[in-house]
Structures are given as C-alpha cells and as structure tokens.
Design a protein around this motif. Structure first.
Motif, mmCIF file in Angstrom:
data_model
loop_
_atom_site.group_PDB
_atom_site.id
_atom_site.type_symbol
_atom_site.label_atom_id
_atom_site.label_comp_id
_atom_site.label_asym_id
_atom_site.label_seq_id
_atom_site.Cartn_x
_atom_site.Cartn_y
_atom_site.Cartn_z
ATOM 1 N N THR A 164 5.953 3.370 -10.086
ATOM 2 C CA THR A 164 5.420 2.606 -11.202
ATOM 3 C C THR A 164 6.203 2.963 -12.466
ATOM 4 O OG1 THR A 164 3.798 4.363 -11.440
ATOM 5 C CG2 THR A 164 3.102 2.425 -10.225
ATOM 6 N N VAL A 184 -1.726 0.936 -9.740
ATOM 7 C CA VAL A 184 -0.649 -0.005 -10.039
ATOM 8 C C VAL A 184 -1.119 -1.162 -10.931
ATOM 9 C CG1 VAL A 184 1.084 -1.564 -9.073
ATOM 10 C CG2 VAL A 184 0.516 0.567 -7.881
ATOM 11 N N TYR A 185 -2.126 -1.871 -10.480
ATOM 12 C CA TYR A 185 -2.521 -3.080 -11.210
ATOM 13 C C TYR A 185 -3.696 -2.858 -12.155
ATOM 14 C CZ TYR A 185 0.654 -5.245 -7.898
ATOM 15 O OH TYR A 185 1.766 -5.564 -7.167
ATOM 16 N N HIS A 186 -4.411 -1.771 -11.972
ATOM 17 C CA HIS A 186 -5.570 -1.466 -12.811
ATOM 18 C C HIS A 186 -6.551 -2.637 -12.858
ATOM 19 C CE1 HIS A 186 -3.209 1.998 -13.932
ATOM 20 N NE2 HIS A 186 -2.228 1.191 -14.285
ATOM 21 N N GLU A 187 -6.703 -3.259 -11.714
ATOM 22 C CA GLU A 187 -7.585 -4.415 -11.564
ATOM 23 C C GLU A 187 -8.063 -4.430 -10.117
ATOM 24 O OE1 GLU A 187 -8.771 -6.977 -13.223
ATOM 25 O OE2 GLU A 187 -7.580 -7.175 -15.056
ATOM 26 N N PHE A 239 -3.355 0.442 -5.029
ATOM 27 C CA PHE A 239 -2.819 -0.640 -5.852
ATOM 28 C C PHE A 239 -3.797 -1.054 -6.949
ATOM 29 C CE2 PHE A 239 0.009 -1.178 -2.159
ATOM 30 C CZ PHE A 239 1.211 -1.132 -2.843
ATOM 31 N N TYR A 252 -5.810 -8.483 -7.577
ATOM 32 C CA TYR A 252 -4.376 -8.445 -7.877
ATOM 33 C C TYR A 252 -3.569 -9.246 -6.863
ATOM 34 C CZ TYR A 252 -4.824 -4.535 -4.528
ATOM 35 O OH TYR A 252 -5.122 -3.748 -3.449
ATOM 36 N N ARG A 253 -2.355 -9.549 -7.284
ATOM 37 C CA ARG A 253 -1.437 -10.228 -6.387
ATOM 38 C C ARG A 253 -0.438 -9.176 -5.904
ATOM 39 N NH1 ARG A 253 3.178 -12.375 -5.787
ATOM 40 N NH2 ARG A 253 3.407 -14.199 -4.439
ATOM 41 N N LEU A 254 -0.530 -8.854 -4.644
ATOM 42 C CA LEU A 254 0.302 -7.815 -4.063
ATOM 43 C C LEU A 254 1.742 -8.307 -3.949
ATOM 44 C CD1 LEU A 254 -0.098 -4.969 -2.951
ATOM 45 C CD2 LEU A 254 -0.448 -5.982 -0.710
ATOM 46 N N SER A 255 2.669 -7.532 -4.490
ATOM 47 C CA SER A 255 4.055 -7.991 -4.433
ATOM 48 C C SER A 255 4.757 -7.549 -3.144
ATOM 49 C CB SER A 255 4.829 -7.492 -5.652
ATOM 50 O OG SER A 255 4.701 -6.106 -5.775
ATOM 51 N N GLU A 277 9.071 -5.849 -7.859
ATOM 52 C CA GLU A 277 8.824 -6.789 -8.938
ATOM 53 C C GLU A 277 9.978 -6.618 -9.907
ATOM 54 O OE1 GLU A 277 4.922 -6.067 -10.582
ATOM 55 O OE2 GLU A 277 3.988 -6.302 -8.611
ATOM 56 N N GLU A 319 -2.943 -12.578 -2.497
ATOM 57 C CA GLU A 319 -4.018 -12.283 -3.439
ATOM 58 C C GLU A 319 -5.047 -11.386 -2.775
ATOM 59 O OE1 GLU A 319 -4.726 -13.703 -6.659
ATOM 60 O OE2 GLU A 319 -2.657 -14.425 -6.675
#
Length: 209
Positions: free
Chosen positions: A60, A148-151, A144, A154-157, A84, A193
């Motif tokens: 990250t 990573v996304y703090h949500e 994640f 998320y949309r996993l890349s 990403e 997603e």
DNA sequence: GCATTAACCACAG
DNA sequence: CTGTGGTTAATGC
C-alpha cells in the motif's frame, strides 16, 4: 523527517508511474535502487520451485519495496507488479544508505517498518499453514477492507488468480469459496465488487476456517 | 470404509 | 479471465 532530509530524498529520487500489470521490479533482475510507493497498489510476488507464483504481500502507499537491497546490490529475489495505477519513487542505494547513517530518526522509522512487516509475515505464515481455504479467504477479504480500501464495500483490483496466489490456493478453489461465502449472505459479490454484509460472521469464518 | 477437503484437468462463456 | 463439473489423492473419523 526534517525538510532538508525530505529535500535530500526528493533530489535523489526518481518518480515513475506504473500501470496495472506493469513490473516495478523483477525477480532475477539487477537491483540498484530501493522503491517507495507513493500511491496506488502493488503485489510482491515470487516464483516458487514449482514455477507457480506466490503473492508475498500487497503493498500500500507509503511503504518501501526492496529494502533488502541494502544488504547487497545484487539481484532481486522477488518481483513487484502494479495492481492499480501506481506512483513509485526510486532511490539509489548509496543515497539511501547515506540517509540511514546520517539520520537516526529516519533509521528508526525504517526499523519500525521492518518490525511490523516481519510480524505480519509471521502471522500470515501461521494462518496459511493452519487455516483452510474459507478462513484464508476471509482473512484476505478483511485485509482489503481494513488495510487497503478502508471500506466494507470495495472493488477488488486483483484477479481471482492473484487472490489465489495471495492465499496459496488454486483459482478454482477461490471461485468456489467466494461463491459459497456469498451464497451464505456473509458478503455480496458481483464480479470484482465485494460487499461485506456480515462482518461478525466473516471474522468468525476467519478464526475457525 | 466413508466423508471432507482441495488440487488437477478440461471445457465453456 | 472466470466459473463449473468430474476426478483423484490425502487426511481424519
């Protein structure tokens, strides 16, 4: 870090942008620089004896890639590839060593980073060795969301293959495990997603899996 | 034995 | 790249 040191780092650092799938560093390649992730996401991965790819960790922003280069500017033992769009800063080893020896505060930060990194490897090692697929996948999904996304949505890349290489299973197993965990209502999923719907249960799966 | 788990393989969208 | 189904090997009652 003091402004002068930041400036010093900046002056000795080359910024490069990477697209998803592009190699930031390559296993087997000559290494002369240390990289610092400014933004984006990447994977650290290594080709195993079977030829299969294993993801060692996800990197990250604001973390270093290839610190081990310090001990010898020889050959990279692993690869880093963008997941990403990523902005990476390359610092040549000499400048980096210089900074380390000049600045105890900076050195201390590096040591902290290495310690945390090592702890997380220990934990991952044990988890991979002792949990079965469901638990490992739950770990990854929670990672994640939290790191990573703090949500929780998320949309996993990562592709399914990447995810499989991360938790040390086959992509088929990932497909099936994801489907199962989604069918049970713990997560919602359409394509890449991911929606964590029942975190308590996901944590339970992570522990008992 | 029998059940479970997960890899391997092949094939289809 | 992703999902599915069949098969196969290992492990644990």
């Amino acid at each position: 870090m003091s402004p002068e040191e930041l400036e010093y780092l900046d002056m000795n650092c080359t910024e490069v942008d990477f697209k998803p799938g592009e190699a930031i560093i390559r296993q087997g390649q000559f290494s002369s620089h240390i990289a610092f992730m400014k933004s984006g996401l990447a994977k650290i991965h290594m080709q195993g004896p079977t030829g299969r790819d294993q993801v060692l960790k996800i990197v990250t922003p604001r973390t270093y890639i290839g610190l081990q280069t310090i001990i010898s500017d020889k050959i990279h033992r692993y690869s880093a590839t963008g997941l990403e769009p990523a902005r990476v800063c390359f610092i040549d080893i000499r400048s980096f060593k210089e900074l380390i020896s000049r600045n105890p505060k900076f050195s201390y930060e590096i040591i902290i980073f290495l310690c945390q990194d090592e702890i997380s490897y220990y934990e991952r090692f044990v988890n991979l060795a002792q949990k079965q697929i469901g638990g490992r996948l739950a770990d990854a999904l929670l990672f994640f969301a939290h790191e990573v996304y703090h949500e929780d949505h998320y949309r996993l890349s990562l592709s399914r293959g990447d995810l499989a290489a991360l938790i040390g299973v086959t992509r088929e197993s990932v497909s099936r495990a994801l489907k199962e965990i989604a069918d049970s209502g713990v997560i919602g999923m359409k394509g890449k997603e991911i929606h964590i719907l029942d975190k308590d249960r996901l944590i339970r799966i992570s522990r008992t899996g």
